[in-house]
Design a protein around this motif. Structure first.
Motif: not given
Length: 347
Positions: A322-324, A314-318, A266-269, A274-275
């Motif tokens: 996303t990795v949950m 969660a780990q993500s970059r725009p 997806g588009p990422g967070i 993120l927090p």
């Protein structure tokens, strides 16, 4: 110092009375007193007054100090821990506290009744609406040859998932009474939820891939599936058409913990969102694009995870997906916690 400050009127009155007596002795020609005697008399008065203040301090402040100590460690049965009043003023304070406790207990009871009534109403509504949903599902399954039915089935699934989530929300406060532990193969639990969302994934042409070896964890299968469902729903919702969702299982050799990762494209967070993604009602920038976002899915997943001992992060970059991650406790950690809980219960 607070006691002395509260008795300023006493001290002022004593000073005025002592000054008045000294002035009377100085002005009255019929009274002949040596200056040293006046100083001696004033010293005695000040000494007696100081002793009187100290005596009143210990007598009056004993109850107040006990109340102050009680406020530092307030607990459910604080009313039973109230100190015994020492004088009529302390009795009035004690009775006022007890009256306030009775008042707020009545208010709490009324609020609890209203809340339980609302919960019963919602639960009843959820169960009632399941009947027409079941009928709709039967009609859809019996008309799969109709092209429009696939679109209708995807929309039915979304309604079904929302109703099911509402039912879990009503059960969440009493999760402890609906908690059954067992040894589960985590990938099999995940595969069951993937099958539940199959029509939605097919509607968006999304593939779900499983990576890693099967791993056993000790958890509650129903609530664990609920957590995975909320994460997978988000992954499907924000994944592009034709994308891929990966479900990866990893056993960490140094700790024995099992980690299940759900990776989307997806588009990422954004980093500033993120927090807050596990906060109740938070939808973030992506949620504003997806008008159907409620900000409840990840909040509920986190709430359940905390209750059943699963670490959720969660780990993500725009623009990079996303990795949950769901991290399950190691078997030896669970056994030690369970034994401690059993010993506490028996004690």
């Amino acid at each position: 110092m607070r006691f002395v400050s509260s008795r300023k009127s006493w001290i002022l009155m004593f000073i005025l009375m002592l000054g008045f007596v000294d002035l009377l002795i100085a002005l009255d020609r019929g009274i002949s007193v040596h200056a040293g005697s006046i100083i001696y008399l004033n010293s005695l008065f000040v000494l007696f007054f100081a002793i009187f203040l100290i005596w009143r301090y210990f007598k009056e402040m004993k109850y107040i100090q006990a109340l102050e100590a009680l406020t530092q460690e307030i607990h459910d049965d604080w009313l039973e821990a109230l100190p015994r009043p020492g004088d009529p003023r302390d009795e009035i304070i004690s009775e006022a506290l007890r009256a306030a406790d009775r008042f707020y207990r009545r208010k709490w009871t009324d609020l609890k009744k209203d809340h339980l009534m609302e919960q019963d109403f919602i639960t009843s509504w959820v169960h009632e609406i399941k009947a027409p949903l079941t009928t709709m599902k039967l009609a859809i399954d019996s008309n799969q040859s109709v092209p429009a039915m696939r679109k209708l089935e995807a929309e039915w699934l979304r309604i079904h998932l929302l109703v099911d989530r509402q039912l879990y929300m009503t059960r969440l406060p009493t999760l402890e009474s609906d908690y059954v532990l067992g040894t589960m193969v985590i990938q099999r639990l995940a595969a069951q939820e993937v099958r539940e969302l199959a029509s939605w994934c097919m509607g968006k042409n999304i593939a779900v891939e499983f990576e890693g070896e099967e791993a056993e964890v000790i958890t509650d299968s129903k609530w664990c599936r609920f957590i995975f469902r909320q994460i997978l729903m988000n992954a499907v919702k924000y994944s592009p058409d034709g994308g891929t969702i990966s479900v990866r299982t990893t056993t960490m050799p140094e700790t024995g913990k099992v980690e299940l990762s759900i990776v989307d494209e997806g588009p990422g967070i954004p980093a500033h969102d993120l927090p807050r993604i596990f906060d109740k009602g938070f939808t973030g920038g992506n949620g504003r694009i997806q008008n159907a976002a409620t900000g409840l899915g990840l909040y509920l997943a986190k709430s359940v995870a905390d209750k059943i001992g699963i670490t959720l992060e969660a780990q993500s970059r725009p623009n990079n997906g996303t990795v949950m991650k769901m991290t399950f406790s190691a078997r030896n950690e669970f056994e030690s916690i369970r034994r401690a809980a059993i010993q506490t219960h028996e004690a």
